[in-house]
Design an enzyme around this catalytic site. Sequence first.
Site, PDB file in Angstrom:
ATOM      1  N   ARG A  49       0.855  -1.207   0.000  1.00  0.00           N
ATOM      2  CA  ARG A  49       0.000   0.000   0.000  1.00  0.00           C
ATOM      3  C   ARG A  49       0.888   1.253   0.000  1.00  0.00           C
ATOM      4  O   ARG A  49       0.550   2.273  -0.563  1.00  0.00           O
ATOM      5  CB  ARG A  49      -0.964   0.006   1.192  1.00  0.00           C
ATOM      6  CG  ARG A  49      -1.680   1.335   1.380  1.00  0.00           C
ATOM      7  CD  ARG A  49      -2.950   1.269   2.215  1.00  0.00           C
ATOM      8  NE  ARG A  49      -2.837   0.441   3.388  1.00  0.00           N
ATOM      9  CZ  ARG A  49      -2.159   0.764   4.501  1.00  0.00           C
ATOM     10  NH1 ARG A  49      -1.547   1.928   4.592  1.00  0.00           N
ATOM     11  NH2 ARG A  49      -2.125  -0.059   5.517  1.00  0.00           N
ATOM     12  N   TYR A 101     -15.881  15.883 -16.849  1.00  0.00           N
ATOM     13  CA  TYR A 101     -16.490  14.561 -16.688  1.00  0.00           C
ATOM     14  C   TYR A 101     -17.521  14.646 -15.545  1.00  0.00           C
ATOM     15  O   TYR A 101     -17.230  15.202 -14.475  1.00  0.00           O
ATOM     16  CB  TYR A 101     -15.389  13.532 -16.375  1.00  0.00           C
ATOM     17  CG  TYR A 101     -15.928  12.216 -15.920  1.00  0.00           C
ATOM     18  CD1 TYR A 101     -16.715  11.436 -16.770  1.00  0.00           C
ATOM     19  CD2 TYR A 101     -15.686  11.746 -14.642  1.00  0.00           C
ATOM     20  CE1 TYR A 101     -17.237  10.234 -16.351  1.00  0.00           C
ATOM     21  CE2 TYR A 101     -16.199  10.529 -14.213  1.00  0.00           C
ATOM     22  CZ  TYR A 101     -16.977   9.783 -15.071  1.00  0.00           C
ATOM     23  OH  TYR A 101     -17.499   8.596 -14.651  1.00  0.00           O
ATOM     24  N   ASP A 132      -7.003  18.193 -16.015  1.00  0.00           N
ATOM     25  CA  ASP A 132      -7.318  16.810 -16.350  1.00  0.00           C
ATOM     26  C   ASP A 132      -6.914  16.632 -17.811  1.00  0.00           C
ATOM     27  O   ASP A 132      -7.551  17.160 -18.716  1.00  0.00           O
ATOM     28  CB  ASP A 132      -8.824  16.561 -16.126  1.00  0.00           C
ATOM     29  CG  ASP A 132      -9.224  15.111 -16.402  1.00  0.00           C
ATOM     30  OD1 ASP A 132      -8.520  14.442 -17.167  1.00  0.00           O
ATOM     31  OD2 ASP A 132     -10.261  14.668 -15.869  1.00  0.00           O
ATOM     32  N   LYS A 192      -8.189   5.504 -19.755  1.00  0.00           N
ATOM     33  CA  LYS A 192      -8.452   5.915 -21.142  1.00  0.00           C
ATOM     34  C   LYS A 192      -7.183   5.721 -21.992  1.00  0.00           C
ATOM     35  O   LYS A 192      -6.659   4.637 -22.032  1.00  0.00           O
ATOM     36  CB  LYS A 192      -8.953   7.370 -21.151  1.00  0.00           C
ATOM     37  CG  LYS A 192     -10.030   7.674 -20.081  1.00  0.00           C
ATOM     38  CD  LYS A 192     -11.295   6.909 -20.374  1.00  0.00           C
ATOM     39  CE  LYS A 192     -12.509   7.230 -19.531  1.00  0.00           C
ATOM     40  NZ  LYS A 192     -12.458   7.080 -18.099  1.00  0.00           N
TER      41      LYS A 192
HETATM   42  C1  LIG Z   1     -11.937  13.269 -18.508  1.00  0.00           C
HETATM   43  C2  LIG Z   1     -12.187  12.244 -17.444  1.00  0.00           C
HETATM   44  N1  LIG Z   1     -11.666  12.429 -16.231  1.00  0.00           N
HETATM   45  C3  LIG Z   1     -11.882  11.527 -15.226  1.00  0.00           C
HETATM   46  C4  LIG Z   1     -12.657  10.402 -15.426  1.00  0.00           C
HETATM   47  C5  LIG Z   1     -12.871   9.419 -14.295  1.00  0.00           C
HETATM   48  O1  LIG Z   1     -11.995   8.330 -14.460  1.00  0.00           O
HETATM   49  P1  LIG Z   1     -12.288   6.820 -14.021  1.00  0.00           P
HETATM   50  O2  LIG Z   1     -13.475   6.336 -14.791  1.00  0.00           O
HETATM   51  O3  LIG Z   1     -11.016   6.108 -14.342  1.00  0.00           O
HETATM   52  O4  LIG Z   1     -12.569   6.850 -12.554  1.00  0.00           O
HETATM   53  C6  LIG Z   1     -13.207  10.172 -16.690  1.00  0.00           C
HETATM   54  C7  LIG Z   1     -14.033   8.968 -16.929  1.00  0.00           C
HETATM   55  O5  LIG Z   1     -14.718   8.849 -17.921  1.00  0.00           O
HETATM   56  C8  LIG Z   1     -12.972  11.115 -17.725  1.00  0.00           C
HETATM   57  O6  LIG Z   1     -13.497  10.969 -18.949  1.00  0.00           O
END
Ligand SMILES: Cc1ncc(COP(=O)(O)O)c(C=O)c1O
Length: 397
Positions: free
Chosen positions: A62, A114, A184, A209
């Site tokens: 961890r 998101y 992000d 992704k």
């Molecule tokens: C731009 C973006 N940021 C964060 C996330 C969240 O990521 P996760 O699904 O791996 O928790 C997503 C998920 O679709 C996303 O498209």
Amino acid sequence: MTTLTETKTKKRGKGDLGFATRAIHAGQKPDPSTGAISPPIYQTTTYAQTAVGVNKGFTYSRTGNPTVAALEENLGILEKGVGGACYNSGLAAITALFSLLSSGDHAIIGTVVYGGTPRLANSIFSRFGIKFSYVDTSDAGAVKSEIRENTKLIFIETPANPTLKLSDIEALSEIKGEAKLVVDNTFYTPAIQIPIELGADIVMHSTTKYIEGHNTTIGGAIITRSKRELEELKFIQNAAGSILSPFNAWLTLRGLKTLDLRMKKHSENALAIAEYLESHPKVSKVLYPGLPSFPQAALARKQGNSLHGGMVSFELKGGVKAGLKFASSLSLISLAENLGAVETMVTHPATMTHAAMSRKSRLAAGITDGLIRVSVGLEDADDIITDLDQAIRKAAA
Ligand SMILES: Cc1ncc(COP(=O)(O)O)c(C=O)c1O
């Protein structure tokens, strides 16, 4: 652990290595005991110590694991930060990020992000006395007027999910004051855009992704330019307990080896698909940063390299009804929540990825009921177009 990148640094200087080379080698070197080129999956919970407090840098997985550490180092180098911390999902990475805040702090979040990000802020972190406001971060002036004395974070997604709206990282870094600017970078990845070079403080990824890229893992990462902040993030990782598994870290490292190639092909295919959709009489709107018609085409060129990624959003004439018929008529392409993988996938954001948002906020953010998001994969562009074409014809019938 001396890495190949560090060794080469002495000879050539870190900046001399190209992106594809760094993506393949950073954080990894042949295993000293066997010569294995692929870094081992250290599937172990704990590590034998020769005496109390005497260890080889790892004590409990961890707190740290060599396979995960290799990925963290790789991402830190690719994003030009001081290092990274990996978590078991993108949302877990955002949870760690918001855990840097304390009661009474304020954070600004872009209106188009998101859907899970505002859900996490509003339904969980706001319970602990943290205040959030939502601003169109493509307007640096609007962000500036929302900054308060206690504003600690400005969180943006650029390009944003799913409208692909851009925010000007450089402009925001100039007005952010004491607040940390977080980007992000899930949609573009460092193969296209390096936010820290443009003035951002922290970069976040859903590695689920493009970074892993093969629809096989859920993961997240944070990269920072500050050593102190990295220590805090590592403390949160250990104290709160969200970590990436060694196997998922290994799959992500393997995915990263082709990130440069994949982003080039995703971008080439996406441009072909965007041009096809734009010329289609049944399509009313196409959003793709690489199209000359994209409202922020100049900013797209300034902020990234010549690539524009694999995400294309469009609206069919005939609104929601046509959109839903289209989505259920696809054959090669899957209707699925994820994005950024080798397979082409289509999403209806209003009912899928952004269902957590109120309709009013969705519409204000430009996420209309009929908007369709395509994550363009690596198949032959002609085959993707053939499938889109037959589904559009069925939707229009
Ligand atoms: C731009 C973006 N940021 C964060 C996330 C969240 O990521 P996760 O699904 O791996 O928790 C997503 C998920 O679709 C996303 O498209």
